[in-house]
Design an enzyme around this catalytic site. Structure first.
Site, PDB file in Angstrom:
ATOM      1  N   GLU A  51       0.817  -1.214   0.000  1.00  0.00           N
ATOM      2  CA  GLU A  51       0.000   0.000   0.000  1.00  0.00           C
ATOM      3  C   GLU A  51       0.852   1.266   0.000  1.00  0.00           C
ATOM      4  OE1 GLU A  51      -3.824  -2.095   2.209  1.00  0.00           O
ATOM      5  OE2 GLU A  51      -2.443  -0.874   3.393  1.00  0.00           O
ATOM      6  N   GLU A 104      -6.257  -7.886  -1.905  1.00  0.00           N
ATOM      7  CA  GLU A 104      -6.926  -8.004  -0.613  1.00  0.00           C
ATOM      8  C   GLU A 104      -8.424  -7.871  -0.837  1.00  0.00           C
ATOM      9  OE1 GLU A 104      -5.634  -5.409   2.482  1.00  0.00           O
ATOM     10  OE2 GLU A 104      -3.554  -6.090   2.435  1.00  0.00           O
TER      11      GLU A 104
END
Length: 618
Positions: A199, A271
């Site tokens: 991220e 995810e």
């Protein structure tokens, strides 16, 4: 964008499936029947898909973290994921769990032997998606980075031009790469893909940082292939797609929108959220409805990673925190990492587990294994803990400071508490700036009030306290939660990071006491000399057990503090909830007498402790 937004995307995704998803020839539509067999295989990223030995391969992954699971249950949890119909286990490595001090690595004790966990995956016929950081987020303390980095003033973590940070990253990679490289698929191991950081677009825009990390892995024998994972909107805005890497989308199903960014590299759901994280003070444990998304993923033959299939527990000081980029809206994570996952905190299948298993079975090339039985669970009757030690009678030598400083800079202290003391004659309006994260204020041994960085109804927010007139020590006892682990608020040092004023006049010249609540400190506690009259008390209870099993220790009668079981820090409890029960694995208990040690920030009298079978009755 804050991490909670990813949940909103995941929840809304089913409404937009038809608009966002495109069916394209060449997407893998069947699960590769084989698992890792000890022989070298070729795993490639090509033609917008994953290829195993030249054939399309669909990654059906579920994430779990070895450090959050007692090692004796590793194989059970892997088998649970396999029986649900998955073929891959995704793993975070928490750097700070492996290197406690600069150059001090432990890759073997407790639940730290990640290489053994990966080999267990191979033995159970499961592939591995490895996410070694250096940064991982994961609602873990400091996003997995070692808090010792915060002892360097001005350090900029996740920056390739910060010499101190990058030197630590090199040391970390030097330590773990020799354990990873032999386990890559091209060398006969089960690791298919390695993630480069995590991220990053939610933090920065320096693509060169990601390129540097990938080069560093390759220099150490970890050749890839590699993946990144982030929100699609962030990647578009920051331009941080790593060329040649698989593009994992977090909580997003806009594969058609992402594919032009990745070109010929595969786009997958890095995810997907069957559950969600819970913070202290939330109304209830978080949950999600992932079934419509999973159904569509399977119909389209898309690769995915369920975050998480099994969450486990933030034992010790592992729980992290979230905050806005300006350090406001602080939200510490609870001790449980149950996450509303298909496999609950102690390894039982949930309703979602059975629902997902039926969907996966319909697409499986062969019948799924039987579901393993959950480990035994026990209850125990309430026991009463008696006061055994006082924090005030166990103060170490003081360090004199002109003004408060962060714990990391003052004491090289990563967690626990700190006490600031100053003799004071008189009263007035006491203002404490930069409390991180919860302060109890006493004057002359009497409790005056509290200040909480967490802003929730009923909690004492940061505000001036009315200090009554009198003579005595002004004591400010500060308890710290986990370091912020997401976004740009990554210099989340603890203790008091501002000034203390009385009626507008800065108070200087303090005595500061380091109270890390670590194993050494707790083991050195001296017993009570007198009946305690002010908060800051340790309590001890003897628990006799004839039968063994996991248990949830119910702390709902207590206020706020920490629980140790036979010398092991289970985690934090807090009456604001929603968590009131702490998961205790059977391995932390033994037949006969067990010792429960409680430190409560507010109580001076005992309360009952009992054992129950579930995290909650909901």
């Amino acid at each position: 964008m804050q991490r909670r937004t990813f949940l909103q995307l995941s929840v809304l995704a089913p409404l937009a499936l038809g608009a966002n998803w495109s069916t394209r020839a060449g997407v893998a539509r069947s699960v590769h029947a084989g698992g890792p067999d000890g022989r070298a295989h070729r795993f490639e990223l090509s033609s917008q898909q994953f290829l195993l030995d030249g054939k399309p391969f669909q990654i059906l992954s579920g994430e779990m973290h070895p450090i959050r699971i007692p090692a004796e249950y590793w194989r059970h949890r892997i088998r649970m994921a396999k029986a649900m119909g998955l073929n891959t286990i995704s793993i975070y490595l928490m750097w700070n769990a492996l290197e406690s001090e600069p150059g001090v690595f432990d890759l073997k004790t407790g639940s730290r032997d990640f290489a053994h966990f990966i080999r267990l995956c191979q033995e159970e016929g499961m592939w591995v998606y490895l996410r070694p950081g250096p940064y991982i987020c994961g609602e873990w303390d400091f996003g997995g980075l070692p808090p010792y980095l915060l002892r360097t003033p001005g350090i900029r973590v996740r920056h390739r031009d910060d010499a101190h940070y990058m030197a630590a990253v090199r040391r970390y990679m030097d330590a773990i790469a020799p354990h990873i490289a032999p386990l890559m698929v091209n060398r006969g191991g089960p690791i298919l893909v390695v993630q480069v950081e995590n991220e990053y677009a939610s933090f920065g825009s320096d693509l060169g940082y990601l390129e540097t990390l990938r080069t560093m892995w390759r220099e150490r024998g970890v050749e890839g292939p590699f993946s990144i994972s982030d929100g699609l909107g962030q990647i578009r805005k920051e331009g941080t797609y790593l060329p040649g890497a698989a593009l994992g989308l977090d909580g997003d199903t806009d594969f058609a929108g992402a594919q032009p960014i990745a070109g010929e590299m595969p786009v997958w759901m890095g995810e997907g959220y069957p559950g969600w994280l819970t913070h202290w003070g939330d109304k209830d444990f978080a949950s999600n409805d992932f079934a419509p998304v999973l159904r569509k993923l399977l119909e389209e033959g898309r690769s995915f990673n369920l975050y998480v299939v099994h969450g486990g527990t933030n034992f010790g000081f592992g729980a992290g925190a979230n905050a806005h980029n300006d350090y406001s809206h602080f939200e510490p994570v609870i001790t449980s990492y149950d996450y509303g996952a298909p496999i609950n905190e102690r390894g039982e299948p949930t309703a979602d587990y059975h629902r997902f298993r039926a969907m996966l079975a319909a697409h499986a090339p062969k019948p799924l294994p039987e579901i393993p039985a959950a480990p035994p669970v026990i209850r125990f009757d309430a026991v009463s803990a008696k006061p055994c030690a006082s924090l005030w009678e166990n103060l170490p030598s003081a360090k004199r400071v002109a003004q408060p400083q962060p714990n990391e800079l003052l004491f090289a202290q990563d967690h626990g508490m700190v006490l600031y003391r100053k003799p004071l004659d008189g009263g007035g309006k006491l203002a404490i700036e930069g409390v991180r994260d919860y302060a109890s204020v006493l004057h002359g041994g009497r409790h005056v009030g509290d200040i909480s960085r967490l802003q929730q109804a009923g909690l004492p927010v940061e505000r001036p306290l009315d200090l009554p007139a009198g003579t005595g020590d002004l004591d400010i006892l500060v308890d710290s939660f986990g370091h912020v682990g997401y976004g740009q608020a990554m210099s989340d040092r603890k203790g008091i990071v501002g000034a203390v004023h009385l009626d507008g006049r800065e108070l200087r010249d303090w005595q500061a006491y380091s109270l890390p609540l670590d194993e050494r400190y707790v083991a050195s506690l001296r017993p009570l000399r007198e009946v305690p009259t002010r908060p800051g008390v340790f309590f001890k209870a003897k628990l006799h057990l004839d039968n063994m099993g996991d248990s949830y220790i119910d702390m709902s009668a207590w206020d706020q503090g920490y629980l140790w079981v036979n010398g092991n820090l289970l985690g934090r409890y807090w009456k604001i909830g929603p968590q009131q029960r702490l998961y205790c694995p059977a391995s932390w208990l033994h037949k006969g007498d067990n010792e429960l040690l409680v430190f409560d920030l507010h109580r001076v009298e005992s309360a009952p402790i009992k054992g129950v079978e579930r995290l909650s009755d909901g």
